[in-house]
Design a protein around this motif. Structure first.
Motif, PDB file in Angstrom:
ATOM      1  N   ILE A  12      27.490  39.463  45.068  1.00  0.00           N
ATOM      2  CA  ILE A  12      27.438  38.007  45.275  1.00  0.00           C
ATOM      3  C   ILE A  12      28.006  37.276  44.064  1.00  0.00           C
ATOM      4  O   ILE A  12      28.845  36.368  44.187  1.00  0.00           O
ATOM      5  CB  ILE A  12      25.995  37.565  45.567  1.00  0.00           C
ATOM      6  N   CYS A  13      27.575  37.660  42.887  1.00  0.00           N
ATOM      7  CA  CYS A  13      28.031  36.972  41.674  1.00  0.00           C
ATOM      8  C   CYS A  13      29.499  37.263  41.392  1.00  0.00           C
ATOM      9  O   CYS A  13      30.219  36.384  40.897  1.00  0.00           O
ATOM     10  CB  CYS A  13      27.176  37.405  40.487  1.00  0.00           C
ATOM     11  N   SER A  14      29.958  38.454  41.696  1.00  0.00           N
ATOM     12  CA  SER A  14      31.351  38.804  41.430  1.00  0.00           C
ATOM     13  C   SER A  14      32.288  37.992  42.316  1.00  0.00           C
ATOM     14  O   SER A  14      33.373  37.583  41.878  1.00  0.00           O
ATOM     15  CB  SER A  14      31.575  40.300  41.668  1.00  0.00           C
ATOM     16  N   GLY A  15      31.879  37.771  43.555  1.00  0.00           N
ATOM     17  CA  GLY A  15      32.713  36.954  44.435  1.00  0.00           C
ATOM     18  C   GLY A  15      32.836  35.513  43.970  1.00  0.00           C
ATOM     19  O   GLY A  15      33.792  34.820  44.330  1.00  0.00           O
ATOM     20  N   GLN A  16      31.881  35.060  43.175  1.00  0.00           N
ATOM     21  CA  GLN A  16      31.956  33.708  42.638  1.00  0.00           C
ATOM     22  C   GLN A  16      32.848  33.644  41.402  1.00  0.00           C
ATOM     23  O   GLN A  16      33.489  32.626  41.151  1.00  0.00           O
ATOM     24  CB  GLN A  16      30.549  33.220  42.277  1.00  0.00           C
ATOM     25  N   VAL A  17      32.920  34.697  40.632  1.00  0.00           N
ATOM     26  CA  VAL A  17      33.741  34.709  39.415  1.00  0.00           C
ATOM     27  C   VAL A  17      35.210  34.904  39.763  1.00  0.00           C
ATOM     28  O   VAL A  17      36.078  34.191  39.265  1.00  0.00           O
ATOM     29  CB  VAL A  17      33.244  35.808  38.458  1.00  0.00           C
ATOM     30  N   ILE A  18      35.527  35.872  40.625  1.00  0.00           N
ATOM     31  CA  ILE A  18      36.912  36.155  41.025  1.00  0.00           C
ATOM     32  C   ILE A  18      37.093  35.600  42.429  1.00  0.00           C
ATOM     33  O   ILE A  18      36.663  36.198  43.414  1.00  0.00           O
ATOM     34  CB  ILE A  18      37.206  37.669  40.991  1.00  0.00           C
ATOM     35  N   VAL A  19      37.746  34.443  42.518  1.00  0.00           N
ATOM     36  CA  VAL A  19      37.866  33.765  43.804  1.00  0.00           C
ATOM     37  C   VAL A  19      39.276  33.850  44.375  1.00  0.00           C
ATOM     38  O   VAL A  19      39.461  33.707  45.587  1.00  0.00           O
ATOM     39  CB  VAL A  19      37.432  32.293  43.679  1.00  0.00           C
ATOM     40  N   ASP A  20      40.288  34.076  43.536  1.00  0.00           N
ATOM     41  CA  ASP A  20      41.658  34.125  44.022  1.00  0.00           C
ATOM     42  C   ASP A  20      42.518  34.894  43.036  1.00  0.00           C
ATOM     43  O   ASP A  20      42.027  35.402  42.014  1.00  0.00           O
ATOM     44  CB  ASP A  20      42.212  32.712  44.248  1.00  0.00           C
ATOM     45  N   LEU A  21      43.811  35.005  43.336  1.00  0.00           N
ATOM     46  CA  LEU A  21      44.742  35.739  42.481  1.00  0.00           C
ATOM     47  C   LEU A  21      44.860  35.122  41.093  1.00  0.00           C
ATOM     48  O   LEU A  21      44.817  35.857  40.091  1.00  0.00           O
ATOM     49  CB  LEU A  21      46.107  35.812  43.166  1.00  0.00           C
ATOM     50  N   PRO A  22      45.036  33.794  40.940  1.00  0.00           N
ATOM     51  CA  PRO A  22      45.139  33.241  39.587  1.00  0.00           C
ATOM     52  C   PRO A  22      43.916  33.516  38.725  1.00  0.00           C
ATOM     53  O   PRO A  22      44.043  33.778  37.519  1.00  0.00           O
ATOM     54  CB  PRO A  22      45.315  31.739  39.835  1.00  0.00           C
ATOM     55  N   THR A  23      42.713  33.491  39.314  1.00  0.00           N
ATOM     56  CA  THR A  23      41.506  33.747  38.529  1.00  0.00           C
ATOM     57  C   THR A  23      41.480  35.177  38.008  1.00  0.00           C
ATOM     58  O   THR A  23      41.106  35.422  36.852  1.00  0.00           O
ATOM     59  CB  THR A  23      40.266  33.467  39.377  1.00  0.00           C
ATOM     60  N   ALA A  24      41.881  36.137  38.848  1.00  0.00           N
ATOM     61  CA  ALA A  24      41.885  37.534  38.426  1.00  0.00           C
ATOM     62  C   ALA A  24      42.845  37.766  37.264  1.00  0.00           C
ATOM     63  O   ALA A  24      42.509  38.421  36.268  1.00  0.00           O
ATOM     64  CB  ALA A  24      42.249  38.434  39.616  1.00  0.00           C
ATOM     65  N   VAL A  25      44.059  37.209  37.364  1.00  0.00           N
ATOM     66  CA  VAL A  25      45.034  37.394  36.290  1.00  0.00           C
ATOM     67  C   VAL A  25      44.605  36.633  35.038  1.00  0.00           C
ATOM     68  O   VAL A  25      44.802  37.105  33.903  1.00  0.00           O
ATOM     69  CB  VAL A  25      46.424  36.948  36.769  1.00  0.00           C
ATOM     70  N   LYS A  26      44.001  35.469  35.198  1.00  0.00           N
ATOM     71  CA  LYS A  26      43.560  34.674  34.047  1.00  0.00           C
ATOM     72  C   LYS A  26      42.568  35.448  33.189  1.00  0.00           C
ATOM     73  O   LYS A  26      42.654  35.439  31.943  1.00  0.00           O
ATOM     74  CB  LYS A  26      42.925  33.376  34.541  1.00  0.00           C
ATOM     75  N   GLU A  27      41.612  36.106  33.822  1.00  0.00           N
ATOM     76  CA  GLU A  27      40.614  36.851  33.061  1.00  0.00           C
ATOM     77  C   GLU A  27      41.258  37.979  32.249  1.00  0.00           C
ATOM     78  O   GLU A  27      40.870  38.214  31.096  1.00  0.00           O
ATOM     79  CB  GLU A  27      39.556  37.422  34.011  1.00  0.00           C
ATOM     80  N   LEU A  28      42.253  38.624  32.815  1.00  0.00           N
ATOM     81  CA  LEU A  28      42.902  39.721  32.092  1.00  0.00           C
ATOM     82  C   LEU A  28      43.777  39.196  30.957  1.00  0.00           C
ATOM     83  O   LEU A  28      43.830  39.784  29.877  1.00  0.00           O
ATOM     84  CB  LEU A  28      43.738  40.555  33.063  1.00  0.00           C
ATOM     85  N   VAL A  29      44.463  38.079  31.183  1.00  0.00           N
ATOM     86  CA  VAL A  29      45.295  37.503  30.124  1.00  0.00           C
ATOM     87  C   VAL A  29      44.428  37.025  28.971  1.00  0.00           C
ATOM     88  O   VAL A  29      44.776  37.212  27.791  1.00  0.00           O
ATOM     89  CB  VAL A  29      46.147  36.349  30.700  1.00  0.00           C
ATOM     90  N   GLU A  30      43.277  36.418  29.268  1.00  0.00           N
ATOM     91  CA  GLU A  30      42.394  35.959  28.200  1.00  0.00           C
ATOM     92  C   GLU A  30      41.837  37.132  27.398  1.00  0.00           C
ATOM     93  O   GLU A  30      41.693  37.037  26.164  1.00  0.00           O
ATOM     94  CB  GLU A  30      41.255  35.126  28.797  1.00  0.00           C
TER      95      GLU A  30
END
Length: 817
Positions: A12-30
């Motif tokens: 449940i919590c993971s689906g709230q943190v990673i909501v789309d493609l930009p969010t997934a890439v943003k976390e890795l770039v940061e």
């Protein structure tokens, strides 16, 4: 109430943190930037549908930290909540990799700078390591995501449906990091199903924000920017945002670039506005609104490009607000708004730019420091009249007539009636007299228009001495009553003309021989000279009309030199009786109703119960109701009365027909086009190119044609796009700014028919001209057709110019019998 199991909580919590493609890439770039990487490479396959890989050259991960690498709330960036106040890294919660494991398959390859070799690790959806093998790798970390959102079928399906839109949003987000990240090279590429790799975005590891902007958006965009200069807020800005002038303004340091307010330098949409707090990309809707409002004062039709990095103490900003950490709270938010408002206003004002519609200037001057001889100002007629008595003309040449400003007539007047009078004087007289102060007593001195000599004021009563227009001799005022002695208009005789001693009326000179003409003693009407022999001609006693000379003899009236002579106005004072008591009594009498209001409707609800009364007065009407509405008749040749049940509605026949024609043009009309002699290369971002390529048919219906050069059969973001055809519309042709606006609209609603602002204005004008006009008599069939058309359109409630199409009149069932 029972506790949710840990596995479900994790999903449940993971689906709230990673909501789309930009969010997934943003976390890795940061994570890569926090690791001190100087080179970050983003690789996608099929726009991220198959796999996403982020490679960096940071310091890597030590082997003893492998087990906690993807565990929930495991991080090396803080140990307790108090550390959050001073955290300087992008990430701090320890949720990114754990959440990614819950929505896709994660593989990590890393090598620490103290390790002899790298390791390749695989993790399951709970974040536990399933395998670890040695691998050859340079110092740094690579994270590979496969089959993203495979554990959430609904989100996976939505992601596949909008894959190009998600990729465009990704490029816009990565562009923000590219702008603010100095000494870091960031590259984003995509590999298609055929194996062709294309680079969509790349920076060269520049040391300044300026170089990053040029590498991403091109030098043409940067030429329309200027460096942002922070200034101390004005008293007006402090009062607006309720902050004290004595506040500590040094807690915020703003650095960046913003568009110049020149028309054409801005953007047609707010698609390039970047805000950063301590180099962290954020979204600040209120600050963005302030920036746009200030910019619209100087360029009301465009939006600025802006990239501002706000540097402040970490304990004065809260970044732990949303899962993506894009929304932040400031401790002194209004202070920041006051600084931004004042800084932008002073930046544009000091550079010589002026607000649109300002009462001080109506044109924009070049943004440079003008010299004394180059300064050109624009005054209102009234302000120009006042400035003739100022000190700024002391050094001017009094022998030259004062010239009016070029935009004299375009100035917006604060006092229209008084300005109209002054404007009329400017049209009558071709010259304005500069005024010099008298060296002895600083009284005003008017120059003589004929020979440039000064006119001194009367020494007794300071009334000005007007020059004689013929020979430049001063004309003294009458010593008795101060009325001026008018000069003789004849060039050969410069004798002054004295006023009549009896009644003070001036004695007019004879045009032919300079002899004075006495007024008629009976009625005071002037005696006109006879142009044949100079004898006075008395006016007709019957009708007061002058007796004209004989037409047989020539007249020398054209030889006289006509000049403007001053005229004196007689004023009188009248005493009026005034009393506040009588005024208040009169006002109270006016407020009393002449008769009690007539009640036309009977409401069943108790007016004390506002909820019930409001429900009874509410009328719900949807588009399908127009199919059951019947026309009753036409009112005042401009409105149709329609009946739906017991309700009567009044419909504007022009507005309703106009919105129908407008939406018809919007959906079906294809604009006429014209080919360009030389195709124009478009400066678009990779994300913009993708949107344009995916919506070529919509651009074609708006009259735009393109030539796309690409090495592949399917155009990619690296393709070169040239504009070959534009819509024809005089006087302002459509072009790249309108294309940028359409790209911005289509990025949010791909595939939906849209029109740029100027095309919508064209259609609104056409629809207005072709609609039923006010004053046209309609038959019952025509009225019925107007009503039925309103059920076929999307927005039947207002015309394109904002006028409402209909209003409710009355409920017949509530009328008194």
């Amino acid at each position: 109430i029972e506790a949710i199991d840990k596995k479900s909580v994790h999903q449940i919590c993971s689906g709230q943190v990673i909501v789309d493609l930009p969010t997934a890439v943003k976390e890795l770039v940061e994570n890569s930037l926090d690791a001190g990487a100087t080179n970050v490479e983003i690789r996608l396959k099929s726009f991220g549908l198959l796999s996403i890989e982020v490679i960096d050259d940071g310091h890597g991960v030590e082997e003893r930290n492998f087990h906690g690498l993807t565990m929930k709330h495991h991080t090396s960036k803080l140990t307790n909540f108090t550390d959050l106040r001073l955290v300087e890294t992008f990430g701090f919660r320890g949720e990114a990799l754990s959440s990614l494991c819950a929505v896709c398959d994660v593989i990590i390859c890393t090598k620490h700078n103290n390790a002899s070799s790298g390791h390749r690790m695989s993790f399951n959806h709970e974040g536990h390591m399933t395998s670890k093998t040695p691998c050859a790798r340079r110092i740094g970390t690579s994270v590979i995501l496969r089959n993203i959102f495979s554990t959430i079928p609904v989100r996976r399906k939505e992601f596949m449906k909008n894959i190009k839109k998600e990729y465009s949003k990704l490029l816009n987000l990565v562009s923000a990091y590219c702008v603010v990240s100095t000494r870091v090279k960031i590259t984003c590429s995509n590999e298609t199903d055929g194996g062709k790799k294309t680079t969509s975005l790349s920076t060269g590891g520049a040391t300044t924000m300026e170089e990053n902007i040029i590498s991403i958006f091109g030098s043409k965009q940067f030429r329309n920017l200027q460096e942002f200069r922070q200034d101390i807020p004005t008293q007006e800005s402090c009062d607006t945002y309720n902050v004290s002038v004595a506040s500590d303004w040094s807690i915020f340091k703003l650095h960046g670039f913003v568009s110049v307010p020149r028309h054409g330098a801005g953007r047609s949409s707010p698609d390039r506005q970047f805000f950063f707090v301590n180099s962290r990309p954020i979204t600040l809707p209120r600050l963005s609104k302030i920036v746009n409002e200030v910019y619209h004062r100087f360029n009301r039709h465009q939006f600025p490009f802006i990239a501002i990095n706000i540097t402040t103490r970490h304990d004065l900003v809260d970044v732990n607000v949303t899962p993506d950490k894009r929304k932040v709270f400031f401790q002194n938010e209004n202070l920041l708004f006051a600084i931004m408002t004042s800084s932008m206003t002073q930046l544009y004002s000091l550079d010589g730019c002026h607000e649109v519609g300002s009462t001080e200037c109506s044109i924009s001057l070049p943004c440079r420091s003008p010299s004394v001889t180059e300064t050109s100002q624009t005054f209102s007629p009234l302000s120009s009249f006042r400035r003739t008595m100022g000190d700024d003309v002391i050094n001017s040449d009094i022998t030259k007539p004062r010239k009016r400003s070029a935009s004299f007539a375009t100035k917006v007047a604060k006092q229209p009636r008084l300005d109209k009078f002054v404007m009329t004087q400017h049209k009558v007289t071709s010259q304005c007299w500069p005024v010099l102060p008298d060296q002895n007593n600083e009284r005003s001195v008017l120059p003589d228009q004929s020979n440039g000599q000064q006119v001194l004021p009367d020494q007794n009563n300071e009334r000005p001495v007007l020059p004689d227009q013929s020979n430049g001799q001063p004309v003294l005022p009458d010593q008795n009553n101060g009325r001026p002695v008018l000069p003789d208009q004849n060039q050969s005789n410069g004798q002054p003309v004295l006023p009549d001693q009896n009644n003070g009326r001036p004695v007019l000179p004879d045009k032919s021989n300079g002899q004075p003409v006495l007024p008629d003693q009976n009625n005071g009407r002037p005696v006109l000279p006879d142009h044949n022999n100079g004898q006075p001609v008395l006016p007709d006693q019957n009708n007061g009309q002058p007796v004209l000379p004989d037409a047989k003899h020539p007249s020398n009236i054209g030889d006289s030199h006509v000049v403007d002579t001053p005229r004196l106005s007689q004023t009188s004072e009248t005493s009026l009786k005034f009393s506040f008591k009588h005024l208040m009594e009169f006002y109270k009498e006016k407020k009393k109703p002449s008769q009690p209001p007539t009640e036309y409707s009977l409401f069943r609800a108790n007016l004390a119960d506002t909820t019930t009364a409001e429900a009874e007065l509410t009328k719900n009407l949807d588009k399908s109701s127009f199919q059951q509405m019947a026309p009753v008749g036409q009112f005042n040749l401009g409105f149709v009365i329609g009946r739906h049940g017991n309700d009567l509605f009044i419909i504007d026949q022009h507005a309703s027909d106009e919105i129908y024609n407008y939406e018809t043009l919007q959906a079906t009309q294809t604009l006429q086009t014209q080919n360009l002699v030389v195709p124009l290369k478009l400066q678009l971002t990779p994300a913009g190119k993708i949107v344009l390529i995916e919506n070529l048919e919509i651009f074609r219906k708006n009259g735009f044609g393109f030539k796309i050069s690409s090495d592949e059969v399917t155009p990619t973001p690296t393709a070169t796009i040239h504009l070959t055809t534009i819509p024809t519309h005089n006087p302002h042709p459509l072009g790249p700014p309108d294309i940028d606006e359409m790209i911005f609209m289509l990025s949010d609603a791909p595939g939906v028919m849209c029109r740029p602002t100027r095309v919508r204005r064209i259609f609104a004008t056409r629809a207005c001209r072709m609609s039923t006009m006010i004053g046209t008599s309609l038959t019952k069939r025509q009225m019925l057709r107007l009503i039925r058309h309103m059920s076929e359109i999307v927005h039947p409630w207002n015309c394109p110019h904002g006028r409402p199409t209909m209003r409710h009149l009355i409920d017949i069932g509530k009328l008194r019998q």
